[in-house]
Motif scaffolding. Structure first.
Motif, PDB file in Angstrom:
ATOM      1  N   ILE A   1      72.768  49.768 -43.587  1.00 22.86           N
ATOM      2  CA  ILE A   1      72.951  50.935 -42.715  1.00 22.86           C
ATOM      3  C   ILE A   1      71.645  51.266 -41.994  1.00 22.86           C
ATOM      4  N   PHE A   2      70.530  51.190 -42.705  1.00 26.52           N
ATOM      5  CA  PHE A   2      69.233  51.492 -42.117  1.00 26.52           C
ATOM      6  C   PHE A   2      68.887  50.498 -41.008  1.00 26.52           C
ATOM      7  N   ILE A   3      69.119  49.211 -41.251  1.00 22.72           N
ATOM      8  CA  ILE A   3      68.826  48.191 -40.236  1.00 22.72           C
ATOM      9  C   ILE A   3      69.749  48.352 -39.034  1.00 22.72           C
ATOM     10  N   PHE A   4      71.027  48.663 -39.266  1.00 22.35           N
ATOM     11  CA  PHE A   4      71.979  48.910 -38.180  1.00 22.35           C
ATOM     12  C   PHE A   4      71.483  50.045 -37.287  1.00 22.35           C
ATOM     13  N   TYR A   5      71.038  51.144 -37.889  1.00 20.27           N
ATOM     14  CA  TYR A   5      70.564  52.273 -37.107  1.00 20.27           C
ATOM     15  C   TYR A   5      69.254  51.932 -36.382  1.00 20.27           C
ATOM     16  N   LEU A   6      68.362  51.165 -37.026  1.00 20.53           N
ATOM     17  CA  LEU A   6      67.110  50.780 -36.368  1.00 20.53           C
ATOM     18  C   LEU A   6      67.372  49.916 -35.136  1.00 20.53           C
ATOM     19  N   ILE A   7      68.303  48.970 -35.237  1.00 20.15           N
ATOM     20  CA  ILE A   7      68.630  48.129 -34.082  1.00 20.15           C
ATOM     21  C   ILE A   7      69.195  48.987 -32.952  1.00 20.15           C
ATOM     22  N   PHE A   8      70.073  49.912 -33.310  1.00 19.31           N
ATOM     23  CA  PHE A   8      70.645  50.833 -32.323  1.00 19.31           C
ATOM     24  C   PHE A   8      69.541  51.636 -31.629  1.00 19.31           C
ATOM     25  N   MET A   9      68.626  52.179 -32.410  1.00 19.64           N
ATOM     26  CA  MET A   9      67.554  53.005 -31.872  1.00 19.64           C
ATOM     27  C   MET A   9      66.594  52.189 -31.000  1.00 19.64           C
ATOM     28  N   PHE A  10      66.187  51.008 -31.473  1.00 17.11           N
ATOM     29  CA  PHE A  10      65.234  50.203 -30.717  1.00 17.11           C
ATOM     30  C   PHE A  10      65.827  49.661 -29.423  1.00 17.11           C
ATOM     31  N   CYS A  11      67.108  49.295 -29.434  1.00 16.48           N
ATOM     32  CA  CYS A  11      67.734  48.833 -28.188  1.00 16.48           C
ATOM     33  C   CYS A  11      67.704  49.943 -27.138  1.00 16.48           C
ATOM     34  N   PHE A  12      68.017  51.155 -27.557  1.00 19.52           N
ATOM     35  CA  PHE A  12      67.992  52.262 -26.597  1.00 19.52           C
ATOM     36  C   PHE A  12      66.563  52.578 -26.155  1.00 19.52           C
ATOM     37  N   LEU A  13      65.621  52.620 -27.100  1.00 22.81           N
ATOM     38  CA  LEU A  13      64.234  52.944 -26.738  1.00 22.81           C
ATOM     39  C   LEU A  13      63.632  51.912 -25.793  1.00 22.81           C
ATOM     40  N   ILE A  14      63.881  50.647 -26.044  1.00 25.05           N
ATOM     41  CA  ILE A  14      63.332  49.598 -25.166  1.00 25.05           C
ATOM     42  C   ILE A  14      63.946  49.696 -23.783  1.00 25.05           C
ATOM     43  N   ALA A  15      65.275  49.882 -23.720  1.00 32.85           N
ATOM     44  CA  ALA A  15      65.939  49.967 -22.409  1.00 32.85           C
ATOM     45  C   ALA A  15      65.529  51.210 -21.642  1.00 32.85           C
ATOM     46  N   ALA A  16      65.257  52.308 -22.335  1.00 36.71           N
ATOM     47  CA  ALA A  16      64.968  53.576 -21.657  1.00 36.71           C
ATOM     48  C   ALA A  16      63.496  53.758 -21.309  1.00 36.71           C
ATOM     49  N   THR A  17      62.577  53.110 -22.027  1.00 40.93           N
ATOM     50  CA  THR A  17      61.166  53.424 -21.817  1.00 40.93           C
ATOM     51  C   THR A  17      60.370  52.337 -21.109  1.00 40.93           C
ATOM     52  N   ILE A  18      60.719  51.087 -21.280  1.00 40.05           N
ATOM     53  CA  ILE A  18      59.926  50.011 -20.679  1.00 40.05           C
ATOM     54  C   ILE A  18      60.369  49.813 -19.230  1.00 40.05           C
ATOM     55  N   LYS A  19      59.442  49.985 -18.318  1.00 39.38           N
ATOM     56  CA  LYS A  19      59.749  49.923 -16.875  1.00 39.38           C
ATOM     57  C   LYS A  19      59.818  48.499 -16.343  1.00 39.38           C
ATOM     58  N   GLY A  20      59.126  47.556 -16.958  1.00 40.99           N
ATOM     59  CA  GLY A  20      59.032  46.208 -16.407  1.00 40.99           C
ATOM     60  C   GLY A  20      60.182  45.282 -16.772  1.00 40.99           C
ATOM     61  N   LEU A  21      61.243  45.779 -17.367  1.00 43.57           N
ATOM     62  CA  LEU A  21      62.364  44.922 -17.749  1.00 43.57           C
ATOM     63  C   LEU A  21      63.192  44.534 -16.526  1.00 43.57           C
ATOM     64  N   SER A  22      63.744  43.343 -16.592  1.00 40.32           N
ATOM     65  CA  SER A  22      64.643  42.948 -15.509  1.00 40.32           C
ATOM     66  C   SER A  22      65.940  43.741 -15.636  1.00 40.32           C
ATOM     67  N   ASN A  23      66.661  43.803 -14.536  1.00 41.81           N
ATOM     68  CA  ASN A  23      67.910  44.552 -14.505  1.00 41.81           C
ATOM     69  C   ASN A  23      68.925  43.972 -15.490  1.00 41.81           C
ATOM     70  N   CYS A  24      68.967  42.649 -15.617  1.00 36.09           N
ATOM     71  CA  CYS A  24      69.896  41.977 -16.528  1.00 36.09           C
ATOM     72  C   CYS A  24      69.573  42.311 -17.991  1.00 36.09           C
ATOM     73  N   THR A  25      68.291  42.265 -18.350  1.00 34.67           N
ATOM     74  CA  THR A  25      67.873  42.585 -19.716  1.00 34.67           C
ATOM     75  C   THR A  25      68.148  44.037 -20.051  1.00 34.67           C
ATOM     76  N   GLN A  26      67.847  44.929 -19.124  1.00 36.85           N
ATOM     77  CA  GLN A  26      68.094  46.344 -19.352  1.00 36.85           C
ATOM     78  C   GLN A  26      69.593  46.612 -19.520  1.00 36.85           C
ATOM     79  N   ASN A  27      70.432  45.984 -18.691  1.00 38.35           N
ATOM     80  CA  ASN A  27      71.879  46.161 -18.830  1.00 38.35           C
ATOM     81  C   ASN A  27      72.386  45.617 -20.161  1.00 38.35           C
ATOM     82  N   LEU A  28      71.850  44.467 -20.587  1.00 39.77           N
ATOM     83  CA  LEU A  28      72.251  43.894 -21.877  1.00 39.77           C
ATOM     84  C   LEU A  28      71.888  44.832 -23.025  1.00 39.77           C
ATOM     85  N   LEU A  29      70.670  45.376 -22.995  1.00 39.03           N
ATOM     86  CA  LEU A  29      70.260  46.313 -24.048  1.00 39.03           C
ATOM     87  C   LEU A  29      71.119  47.582 -24.037  1.00 39.03           C
ATOM     88  N   LEU A  30      71.473  48.064 -22.855  1.00 35.29           N
ATOM     89  CA  LEU A  30      72.318  49.252 -22.782  1.00 35.29           C
ATOM     90  C   LEU A  30      73.745  48.969 -23.268  1.00 35.29           C
TER      91      LEU A  30
END
Length: 149
Positions: A85-114
């Motif tokens: 459960i802890f790892i499931f929530y961490l993956i959920f949190m990190f996918c959102f944080l990476i997609a929302a905060t890192i500006k240099g991501l490609s559009n495809c990578t950001q859409n995949l993370l979202l």
């Protein structure tokens, strides 16, 4: 010699080749078996509480056999369930944080993370809905459910 004969008889009785048995040293009725009318599909929507969690006798936890049972349940599957459960929530949190905060991501990578975030968020929401269906009053009165609002 006498003890060897007794040991062999006990092995013949309890340890047959086609099935395994578990012998409990202390009596715990219905703690290790399912109800006779168990339905796995119904369990997904509205789970029944286990006999262990419904136990209202505090003397079980005062003695060594209660502690041994709790330690066994934790070591057998409790810590792995908690870790999953802890790892499931961490993956959920990190996918959102990476997609929302890192500006240099490609559009495809950001859409995949979202998309991954949406899928994991829906799964997390179904867990919360199941908890609410199981015990609405307990879910409403639990203060930790209001931190995400």
């Amino acid at each position: 010699m006498f003890w060897k004969k007794i040991e062999k008889r006990i092995e013949k009785i309890f340890y047959k080749k086609h099935f395994q048995t578990v012998i409990l040293i202390f009596p715990l009725p219905k703690f290790s078996s399912y109800d006779s009318n168990y339905n796995s599909w119904r369990e997904l929507i509205s789970p029944n509480p286990s006999t262990f969690s419904k136990h209202q006798f505090p003397e079980l936890y005062e003695y060594w056999h209660g502690e041994a049972l709790i330690n066994f349940k934790w070591n057998a599957y409790g810590k792995y369930y908690f870790l999953a459960i802890f790892i499931f929530y961490l993956i959920f949190m990190f996918c959102f944080l990476i997609a929302a905060t890192i500006k240099g991501l490609s559009n495809c990578t950001q859409n995949l993370l979202l998309i991954i975030t949406i899928i994991l968020g829906v799964l997390h929401l179904t867990f919360e809905i199941r908890q609410f269906i199981y015990s609405p009053l307990s879910w409403i009165t639990d203060i930790w459910n209001y931190f995400g609002i």
